[in-house]
Write an enzyme that holds these catalytic residues in place. Sequence first.
Site, PDB file in Angstrom:
ATOM      1  CB  ALA A 249      53.109  65.628  41.309  1.00 19.44           C
ATOM      2  CB  ALA A 250      55.425  70.866  41.679  1.00 19.50           C
ATOM      3  N   GLY A 251      52.462  71.035  42.250  1.00 25.24           N
ATOM      4  CA  GLY A 251      51.280  71.669  42.843  1.00 25.24           C
ATOM      5  C   GLY A 251      50.761  70.843  43.936  1.00 25.24           C
ATOM      6  CG  ASP A 252      49.197  67.161  42.536  1.00 23.17           C
ATOM      7  OD1 ASP A 252      48.063  68.199  42.323  1.00 23.17           O
ATOM      8  OD2 ASP A 252      49.177  66.583  41.385  1.00 23.17           O
TER       9      ASP A 252
HETATM   10  O1  RIB Z   1      49.141  67.026  39.039  1.00 18.42           O
HETATM   11  C1  RIB Z   1      49.555  66.085  38.145  1.00 18.42           C
HETATM   12  C2  RIB Z   1      48.926  65.178  37.985  1.00 18.42           C
HETATM   13  O2  RIB Z   1      47.784  65.536  37.104  1.00 18.42           O
HETATM   14  C3  RIB Z   1      49.226  63.802  37.117  1.00 18.42           C
HETATM   15  O3  RIB Z   1      49.738  62.757  38.086  1.00 18.42           O
HETATM   16  C4  RIB Z   1      48.165  63.345  36.228  1.00 18.42           C
HETATM   17  O4  RIB Z   1      47.564  62.068  36.796  1.00 18.42           O
HETATM   18  C5  RIB Z   1      46.960  64.689  36.229  1.00 18.42           C
HETATM   19  O5  RIB Z   1      46.009  64.153  37.478  1.00 18.42           O
END
Ligand code: RIB
Length: 298
Positions: A249-252
Site C-alpha cells: 500500500a505504499a504506492g496507494d
Molecule cells: O497495493 C496493495 C493492494 O494490492 C493490496 O491491499 C491488495 O488488496 C491488492 O489490491
Amino acid sequence: MSKKIIVIGSLNMDIVIPTKTIPAIGETVLGGEYMVVPGGKGANQAVAAARLGGSVTMIGCVGDDIFGNDLVKNLTENKVNVQYVKVMDKVTTGLAVITLKDGDNSIIVSPGANSFLSVDMVNDLEDIIREASILVLQMEIPVETIQRSIQLASKHNVMVLLNPAPAMKLSDDFLSQIDVLTPNESESEILTGISIKNVDDAKTAVDFLNNKGIKQVIITLGANGAVYNKGSEIIHKLGKKVKAVDTTAAGDSFTGALAIKLSNDIDIDSAIDFAMEVGALTVTKKGAQPSIPYLSEL
Ligand code: RIB
C-alpha cells in the site's frame, strides 16, 4: 469547501502471510502468523486521501458476504462516502493473498465483485463524477469501465489520476486522456517497454509517457524516491530513509496523498514531497490500510 475526490476501483480483503521463503511450484513452506486486513488498491487510495483530510467518495463493488460487509464498514469508519459502493448478490468480495518476505510483497488478487463494476454503473454516476475535482483510478476493475470513467471525467474537465496497477499495455489513445500517471518501475516497463535499471532509465520513461500526451508522469522507485516531470523538466527526488517492514500500500498511499495535493492546485514539487512522506510512513507498519498514516502523524 473541501475539494471532492472520487475513487473508482477495487476493494479487497487481504490475507497476509509473512514467510522466509516464497514457495516454489510444488513446494509447501511454513510461514508466520497471518493477518486479515482491509485492502484493495482503490479502497487503500480512498482511505489514504480521507485520513489525510480529503472529502472522498468511493465507487466500487463488494460481495454480499462477511468480507464485503467489513470492508464497507471500515471505509465508513474512515469517513469515506460509501453511498456508491454496491453490494452484489451471489458474488464473492475481492480477495488478495499476500506473501511478505523481508518487507516486500507478492500479491495474487481474486477480483470477485470488483470485476462486476460495469460501464453502466459509472454511466449512471455521471452526475457524481462531474462534481469531482479529481478522479482516481487503478486497474483492478474491468478496463472498459476504467476507459469509460476517464471519458466521463474528461468530458466534465475533471482531472484524471491513474495508478496503472496491476499494469497492462495501454493504447496511445487511452494514455493521451490521462492527466496524472503514477506507475512504479515494473508498471512503467510494461507501459513503455523501457527497462528501468536506474534513474536515467526512469527519466527516459517519463519523457516517453509525456510524449504520449500525459501531462504529469511520476514514476515511483521505492527506496530510490521518484522521477517526475515539472513542465518539461524531468526531476529525481529522494525521500526519507526509513526501515521498511511492509511495502504493501505504499504506492496507494502515495497516490491518495498526491490526489489531495493536486486537486488543491498545490505545486508538483510540494505534492511529491508530501506523497513521498506518506508513502515512507506507510512502509514502517504492517498491512495495507492499517499502515496508512493520518495527517496528524506526518
Ligand atoms: O497495493 C496493495 C493492494 O494490492 C493490496 O491491499 C491488495 O488488496 C491488492 O489490491
